[in-house]
Design a protein around this motif. Structure first.
Motif, PDB file in Angstrom:
ATOM      1  N   MET A 158       1.128  -1.424  -0.237  1.00 26.12           N
ATOM      2  CA  MET A 158       0.488   0.374  -0.397  1.00 26.12           C
ATOM      3  C   MET A 158       0.752   1.666   0.169  1.00 26.12           C
ATOM      4  SD  MET A 158      -3.236   1.548   1.113  1.00 26.12           S
ATOM      5  CE  MET A 158      -3.587   3.372   2.073  1.00 26.12           C
ATOM      6  N   PHE A 159       0.704   2.032  -0.859  1.00 27.67           N
ATOM      7  CA  PHE A 159       0.939   3.491  -0.855  1.00 27.67           C
ATOM      8  C   PHE A 159       0.516   4.315   0.687  1.00 27.67           C
ATOM      9  CE2 PHE A 159      -2.527   5.986  -2.002  1.00 27.67           C
ATOM     10  CZ  PHE A 159      -3.995   4.615  -2.123  1.00 27.67           C
ATOM     11  N   SER A 164      -3.821   6.961   5.625  1.00 28.29           N
ATOM     12  CA  SER A 164      -2.111   6.431   6.015  1.00 28.29           C
ATOM     13  C   SER A 164      -2.410   7.753   6.829  1.00 28.29           C
ATOM     14  CB  SER A 164      -0.744   5.657   4.996  1.00 28.29           C
ATOM     15  OG  SER A 164      -1.888   5.076   4.206  1.00 28.29           O
ATOM     16  N   CYS A 183      -1.290  -4.602  10.075  1.00 33.83           N
ATOM     17  CA  CYS A 183      -1.738  -4.533   9.060  1.00 33.83           C
ATOM     18  C   CYS A 183      -0.422  -3.188   7.841  1.00 33.83           C
ATOM     19  CB  CYS A 183      -3.086  -4.141   8.740  1.00 33.83           C
ATOM     20  SG  CYS A 183      -3.790  -5.173   9.398  1.00 33.83           S
ATOM     21  N   GLY A 185       1.902  -2.337   5.894  1.00 32.14           N
ATOM     22  CA  GLY A 185       2.281  -2.924   5.202  1.00 32.14           C
ATOM     23  C   GLY A 185       3.699  -1.800   4.476  1.00 32.14           C
ATOM     24  N   GLN A 189       3.278   3.284  10.119  1.00 33.05           N
ATOM     25  CA  GLN A 189       3.129   3.714  11.311  1.00 33.05           C
ATOM     26  C   GLN A 189       3.570   2.838  12.617  1.00 33.05           C
ATOM     27  OE1 GLN A 189      -0.009   5.712  10.913  1.00 33.05           O
ATOM     28  NE2 GLN A 189      -0.541   5.213   8.969  1.00 33.05           N
ATOM     29  N   VAL A 203       3.712  -6.175  11.796  1.00 28.14           N
ATOM     30  CA  VAL A 203       2.968  -7.608  11.862  1.00 28.14           C
ATOM     31  C   VAL A 203       2.393  -7.020   9.786  1.00 28.14           C
ATOM     32  CG1 VAL A 203       1.539  -9.028  11.679  1.00 28.14           C
ATOM     33  CG2 VAL A 203       2.298  -8.290  13.714  1.00 28.14           C
ATOM     34  N   ASP A 204       2.639  -7.948   9.024  1.00 25.49           N
ATOM     35  CA  ASP A 204       1.534  -7.968   8.121  1.00 25.49           C
ATOM     36  C   ASP A 204       2.228  -9.610   7.109  1.00 25.49           C
ATOM     37  OD1 ASP A 204       1.271  -5.558   5.817  1.00 25.49           O
ATOM     38  OD2 ASP A 204       1.413  -7.184   4.936  1.00 25.49           O
ATOM     39  N   ILE A 205       0.528  -9.420   6.720  1.00 22.35           N
ATOM     40  CA  ILE A 205       0.577 -11.036   6.093  1.00 22.35           C
ATOM     41  C   ILE A 205       1.220 -10.875   4.292  1.00 22.35           C
ATOM     42  CG2 ILE A 205      -1.802 -10.175   4.663  1.00 22.35           C
ATOM     43  CD1 ILE A 205      -2.528 -13.287   6.230  1.00 22.35           C
ATOM     44  N   ALA A 209       5.199  -7.203   1.641  1.00 19.16           N
ATOM     45  CA  ALA A 209       4.663  -5.353   2.919  1.00 19.16           C
ATOM     46  C   ALA A 209       5.981  -6.091   4.170  1.00 19.16           C
ATOM     47  CB  ALA A 209       3.588  -5.194   3.659  1.00 19.16           C
ATOM     48  N   ASP A 231      -0.328 -13.547  10.718  1.00 23.44           N
ATOM     49  CA  ASP A 231      -2.126 -12.570  10.404  1.00 23.44           C
ATOM     50  C   ASP A 231      -2.455 -12.497  11.906  1.00 23.44           C
ATOM     51  OD1 ASP A 231      -4.617 -12.431  10.362  1.00 23.44           O
ATOM     52  OD2 ASP A 231      -5.762 -14.761  10.335  1.00 23.44           O
ATOM     53  N   LEU A 232      -2.380 -11.179  11.507  1.00 22.88           N
ATOM     54  CA  LEU A 232      -2.704 -10.049  12.969  1.00 22.88           C
ATOM     55  C   LEU A 232      -2.157 -10.514  13.637  1.00 22.88           C
ATOM     56  CD1 LEU A 232      -6.177  -9.888  11.915  1.00 22.88           C
ATOM     57  CD2 LEU A 232      -4.567  -8.429  10.966  1.00 22.88           C
ATOM     58  N   ASN A 247      -4.437   0.028  10.405  1.00 23.32           N
ATOM     59  CA  ASN A 247      -4.230   0.516   8.834  1.00 23.32           C
ATOM     60  C   ASN A 247      -5.035  -0.679   8.124  1.00 23.32           C
ATOM     61  OD1 ASN A 247      -5.813   1.355   6.158  1.00 23.32           O
ATOM     62  ND2 ASN A 247      -3.788   2.925   5.780  1.00 23.32           N
ATOM     63  N   PHE A 260      -4.940  -5.120   0.210  1.00 27.79           N
ATOM     64  CA  PHE A 260      -4.111  -3.830   1.005  1.00 27.79           C
ATOM     65  C   PHE A 260      -5.887  -3.345   1.357  1.00 27.79           C
ATOM     66  CE2 PHE A 260      -2.950  -1.268  -2.973  1.00 27.79           C
ATOM     67  CZ  PHE A 260      -3.465  -0.699  -2.331  1.00 27.79           C
ATOM     68  N   ARG A 273     -11.970  -8.806  13.323  1.00 25.95           N
ATOM     69  CA  ARG A 273     -11.025  -8.717  13.969  1.00 25.95           C
ATOM     70  C   ARG A 273      -9.870  -8.677  14.787  1.00 25.95           C
ATOM     71  NH1 ARG A 273      -8.020 -13.495  11.305  1.00 25.95           N
ATOM     72  NH2 ARG A 273      -7.932 -12.046   9.117  1.00 25.95           N
TER      73      ARG A 273
HETATM   74  C1  SAM Z   1      -4.799  -0.319   4.038  1.00 21.18           C
HETATM   75  S1  SAM Z   1      -2.860  -1.027   4.031  1.00 21.18           S
HETATM   76  C2  SAM Z   1      -2.378  -0.521   5.282  1.00 21.18           C
HETATM   77  C3  SAM Z   1      -1.000   0.141   5.540  1.00 21.18           C
HETATM   78  C4  SAM Z   1      -0.223   1.027   5.889  1.00 21.18           C
HETATM   79  N1  SAM Z   1      -0.514   0.569   7.697  1.00 21.18           N
HETATM   80  C5  SAM Z   1      -0.654   2.537   6.047  1.00 21.18           C
HETATM   81  O1  SAM Z   1      -1.487   2.728   7.121  1.00 21.18           O
HETATM   82  O2  SAM Z   1      -0.458   2.309   4.951  1.00 21.18           O
HETATM   83  C6  SAM Z   1      -3.413  -3.162   4.887  1.00 21.18           C
HETATM   84  C7  SAM Z   1      -2.139  -3.714   5.204  1.00 21.18           C
HETATM   85  O3  SAM Z   1      -2.880  -4.817   5.816  1.00 21.18           O
HETATM   86  C8  SAM Z   1      -2.519  -6.467   5.517  1.00 21.18           C
HETATM   87  N2  SAM Z   1      -3.064  -7.057   5.944  1.00 21.18           N
HETATM   88  C9  SAM Z   1      -4.077  -7.769   5.418  1.00 21.18           C
HETATM   89  N3  SAM Z   1      -4.847  -8.172   5.324  1.00 21.18           N
HETATM   90  C10 SAM Z   1      -4.068  -9.003   7.115  1.00 21.18           C
HETATM   91  C11 SAM Z   1      -3.662 -10.347   7.687  1.00 21.18           C
HETATM   92  N4  SAM Z   1      -4.592 -10.865   8.418  1.00 21.18           N
HETATM   93  N5  SAM Z   1      -2.990  -9.875   8.931  1.00 21.18           N
HETATM   94  C12 SAM Z   1      -1.918  -8.809   8.913  1.00 21.18           C
HETATM   95  N6  SAM Z   1      -1.765  -8.375   7.529  1.00 21.18           N
HETATM   96  C13 SAM Z   1      -2.646  -7.985   6.634  1.00 21.18           C
HETATM   97  C14 SAM Z   1      -2.390  -5.784   4.117  1.00 21.18           C
HETATM   98  O4  SAM Z   1      -1.234  -6.868   3.724  1.00 21.18           O
HETATM   99  C15 SAM Z   1      -2.173  -4.187   3.752  1.00 21.18           C
HETATM  100  O5  SAM Z   1      -0.126  -4.563   3.672  1.00 21.18           O
END
Ligand code: SAM
Length: 512
Positions: A158-159, A164, A183, A185, A189, A203-205, A209, A231-232, A247, A260, A273
Motif C-alpha cells: 500500500m502506498f 495512512s 497491517c 504495509g 505507522q 505485522v503484515d500478512i 510488505a 495474520d494479525l 490501518n 491491502f 478480528r
Molecule cells: C490499508 S494497508 C495499510 C498499510 C499501512 N499500515 C498504512 O497505514 O499505510 C493494509 C495492510 O494490511 C495487510 N493485511 C491484510 N490482511 C492482513 C492480516 N490478516 N494480517 C496482517 N496484515 C494483513 C495488507 O497486506 C496491507 O499491507
C-alpha cells in the motif's frame, strides 16, 4: 504458498523493486535519503510546490498539470517530487544534478531506479514524506507503468494514502514501552511509533510488505522495530502493548482483488478480528487506534457493532466520523472498466454487494480505544464528527478521553467547591432558527484552533452557560448564581458534565 507465488511472480518482473538492499549499501542509502530531504522534500514543501492545501489533496490524475504548472523551474526539489512522488520519467543528466555517480549506482543496485538505454530514468518505488520521515513503498498508481495491470497486483504494498496520513496524524504520541502496528504495509505507522516507543512490532500478512517495512526500518536507521510476517495478532502470542495502531483493509468489496484494500463483502473481515483481539493485547493505560471505513446500516449505531466485536471488554470507544459516501457514490468510485459496458457492470456488482450487506452509506472513521476506569461507571462510547486532520491531532484524541473521565467523575460536585470553571479556549458558536416555524433553535459550538475541529450540538442550557462563562468563575460562585436563577443542582451539574465531556469547558483547581 499463495504468498510465495505472488511474490515470485512480482520478483520475476523486470524493473520491479523487491525492497532488498545489501548491508554494505545501507550507509549510502541513508546519505541518499538525507540528500533528498535536503532538497526540502517534506509534506509541507511538497504541498506548497504543488499548490495543495494538504499533501492529502494530491491527485495522481492531475500529474500533467502539476508538471506543467508547478514543477517547470526544475529545481532539485522539483526533480525529486517528479521522480519519487509523481512517477515521472526524467533524463539521466537531470538525475546527475541531484546525485553523484556512487549514489546513482546504489539506487540502481537496490532497484530503486531504472535507467533505459536512451538515458531515461524512472523510480521503481515512490518515496513518501510523512511528518519528519521519508518512507519507501510501491507506487500509488502502478498501472501508469504497467498497462497490463487491470488492477494493482495482489501483493502490492500500500502506498502512503489519505487514510495512512489520517492515522499518522491522529496517533497519540506519548513515550511508551511497546507499540504494535498491525497491517503495517510500508511500515509507516510502525516507523512513526518507533520514534516514541522503546520497541515497535510491525505485522503484515504480505511478505512483500514485510520486506518493505524491513527495508524502511534499515535505511531510516531504526533498530527498535521488529517486523514479522503473519495474520494479525497470531505472531505475537500474548504480549501486551501500550500503543496499538492499525490501518486494515476495510473496503466492502464484491471482489477479492486488492489485499491491502478489500475487507471481504462486508468490509469487516479483518477489522472485526483486530477489534476482537484488542482486549487480550492492549496494556492497561494504553491506547489502540484504527483508521477505517464502516458500511453503515439503517438504524444501527456504529458503536453497537464495535462494542459487540469487543465482547464484554470494558473499553471506552471514541469514533470520529471524517467523511461519508453514499452507497451509489461508493460503487461508482470503486468500479473499474475501460469501456462503458464493463464499467457499468462493475458499478452494478459494487452496488449489489452493498445492498446485499444492508449498507446504505460508507463512513471513513478514526476509532480509538482505552480501558475504561471502573470507578467511573460503565464504559462509554462516543461519536464525533470532524473534518479530516491536516496536522497532528493525537493530543486532542487524548484530551477527549481525559474530558470524558472528568465529566463522569462521581466526586465532581465535591471537587467543584475548590475549582474554577472556564472555557477551554475560543469557541465558535453558531445559532440557527427556521423563521416562521415552530422548530426549536439549534446551536453548534466548535473549539477553535484544533486539528480535529469537532462540531458539538448544544441544548439551550449548555449554550447559556458557555456564553455566561466569559470570565473564569469559582465553583461556589456559579452555584449561587444558579440558585438565584432557581436552577436545580442536578440540572446545573448535568450541564457542566456535558460541557466538560465535550471539552468546551475545564476545571482548574483554585487551591481553596
Ligand atoms: C490499508 S494497508 C495499510 C498499510 C499501512 N499500515 C498504512 O497505514 O499505510 C493494509 C495492510 O494490511 C495487510 N493485511 C491484510 N490482511 C492482513 C492480516 N490478516 N494480517 C496482517 N496484515 C494483513 C495488507 O497486506 C496491507 O499491507
Amino acid at each position: 504458498m499463495e504468498e510465495v507465488s505472488s511474490l515470485t511472480k512480482r520478483l520475476s518482473m523486470a524493473d520491479s523493486a523487491d525492497f532488498n538492499v545489501d548491508d554494505a549499501d545501507v550507509p549510502a542509502l541513508r546519505d541518499i535519503l538525507a540528500r533528498i530531504a535536503a532538497t526540502g522534500y517534506s509534506e509541507s514543501a511538497v504541498s506548497e510546490r504543488l499548490s495543495l492545501k494538504d499533501i492529502n489533496d494530491l491527485q495522481m490524475r492531475a500529474l500533467p498539470i502539476y508538471r506543467t504548472e508547478c514543477l517547470s523551474a526544475r529545481t532539485s526539489l522539483d526533480t525529486a517530487i517528479d521522480l519519487f512522488l509523481l512517477q515521472g520519467t526524467i533524463r539521466v543528466e537531470e538525475l546527475d544534478g541531484l546525485f553523484c555517480r556512487r549514489d546513482r549506482d546504489v539506487m540502481l543496485r537496490a532497484k530503486i531506479l531504472s535507467i533505459d538505454s536512451f538515458g531515461s530514468v524512472r523510480a521503481n518505488v515512490s518515496l513518501y514524506p510523512v511528518r519528519d520521515h521519508l518512507v519507501f513503498s510501491d507506487h500509488a498508481w502502478p498501472q501508469l507503468f504497467n498497462a497490463e495491470y487491470s488492477t494493482v497486483p495482489y501483493d502490492q504494498v500500500m502506498f502512503v494514502g489519505t487514510d495512512s496520513r489520517w492515522l499518522a496524524r491522529a496517533t497519540v504520541r506519548q513515550p511508551v514501552r511497546t507499540a504494535l502496528d498491525l497491517c503495517t504495509g510500508s511500515g509507516i505507522q510502525a516507523l512513526l511509533a518507533a520514534t516514541h516507543a522503546r520497541r515497535a512490532v510491525a505485522v503484515d500478512i504480505n511478505l512483500r510488505a514485510v520486506c518493505c517495512t524491513k527495508f524502511n526500518a534499515k535505511v531510516s536507521g531504526f533498530h527498535n522495530i521488529e517486523v514479522v510476517a503473519g495474520d494479525l495478532f497470531e505472531p505475537i502470542g500474548n504480549e501486551l502493548f501500550d500503543l496499538i495502531t492499525a490501518n486494515p483493509p476495510f473496503v466492502p468489496s464484491p471482489v477479492d482483488g486488492i489485499r491491502f484494500r478489500d475487507g471481504g463483502r462486508s468490509g469487516e473481515d479483518v477489522q472485526r478480528r483486530i477489534v476482537a483481539g484488542l482486549p487480550s493485547h492492549l496494556a492497561s493505560g494504553g491506547t489502540a487506534q484504527l483508521v477505517t471505513e464502516f458500511g453503515e446500516r439503517s438504524g444501527e449505531p456504529l458503536t453497537d457493532r464495535i462494542r459487540q466485536w469487543l465482547g464484554d471488554a470494558p473499553m471506552d470507544i471514541h469514533v470520529v466520523r471524517l467523511r461519508t459516501h453514499s452507497a451509489a457514490a461508493y460503487a461508482i468510485g470503486h468500479a473499474t472498466g475501460d469501456d462503458p459496458e464493463t464499467f457499468l457492470k462493475s458499478v452494478e456488482a459494487w452496488a449489489t454487494n452493498l445492498r446485499t450487506q444492508g449498507i446504505v452509506r460508507v463512513v471513513s472513521v478514526l476509532v480509538a480505544f482505552q480501558w475504561s476506569d471502573p470507578s467511573l461507571g460503565s464504559p462509554w462510547s462516543r461519536v464525533d464528527e470532524a473534518l479530516p486532520p491536516r496536522r497532528d491531532a493525537g493530543a486532542e484524541i487524548e484530551t477527549v478521553f481525559a474530558a470524558e473521565r472528568t465529566a463522569q467523575d462521581p466526586r465532581l460536585q465535591e471537587k467543584f467547591q475548590r475549582c474554577r470553571l472556564m472555557r477551554t479556549g475560543p469557541i465558535t458558536l453558531l445559532e440557527g432558527v427556521v423563521l416562521g416555524s415552530e422548530l426549536p433553535p439549534t446551536c453548534q459550538a466548535t473549539l477553535m484552533g484544533q486539528a480535529l475541529s469537532i462540531d458539538h450540538r448544544l441544548n439551550h442550557l449548555e449554550r447559556d452557560l458557555l456564553k455566561f462563562l466569559d470570565h473564569q468563575m469559582e465553583g461556589p460562585a456559579l452555584l449561587s448564581v444558579a440558585q438565584q436563577a432557581s436552577m436545580s443542582e442536578e440540572i446545573l451539574f448535568g450541564t457542566i458534565r456535558s460541557l466538560l465531556g465535550k471539552g468546551l469547558i475545564r476545571l482548574i483547581d483554585s487551591g481553596l
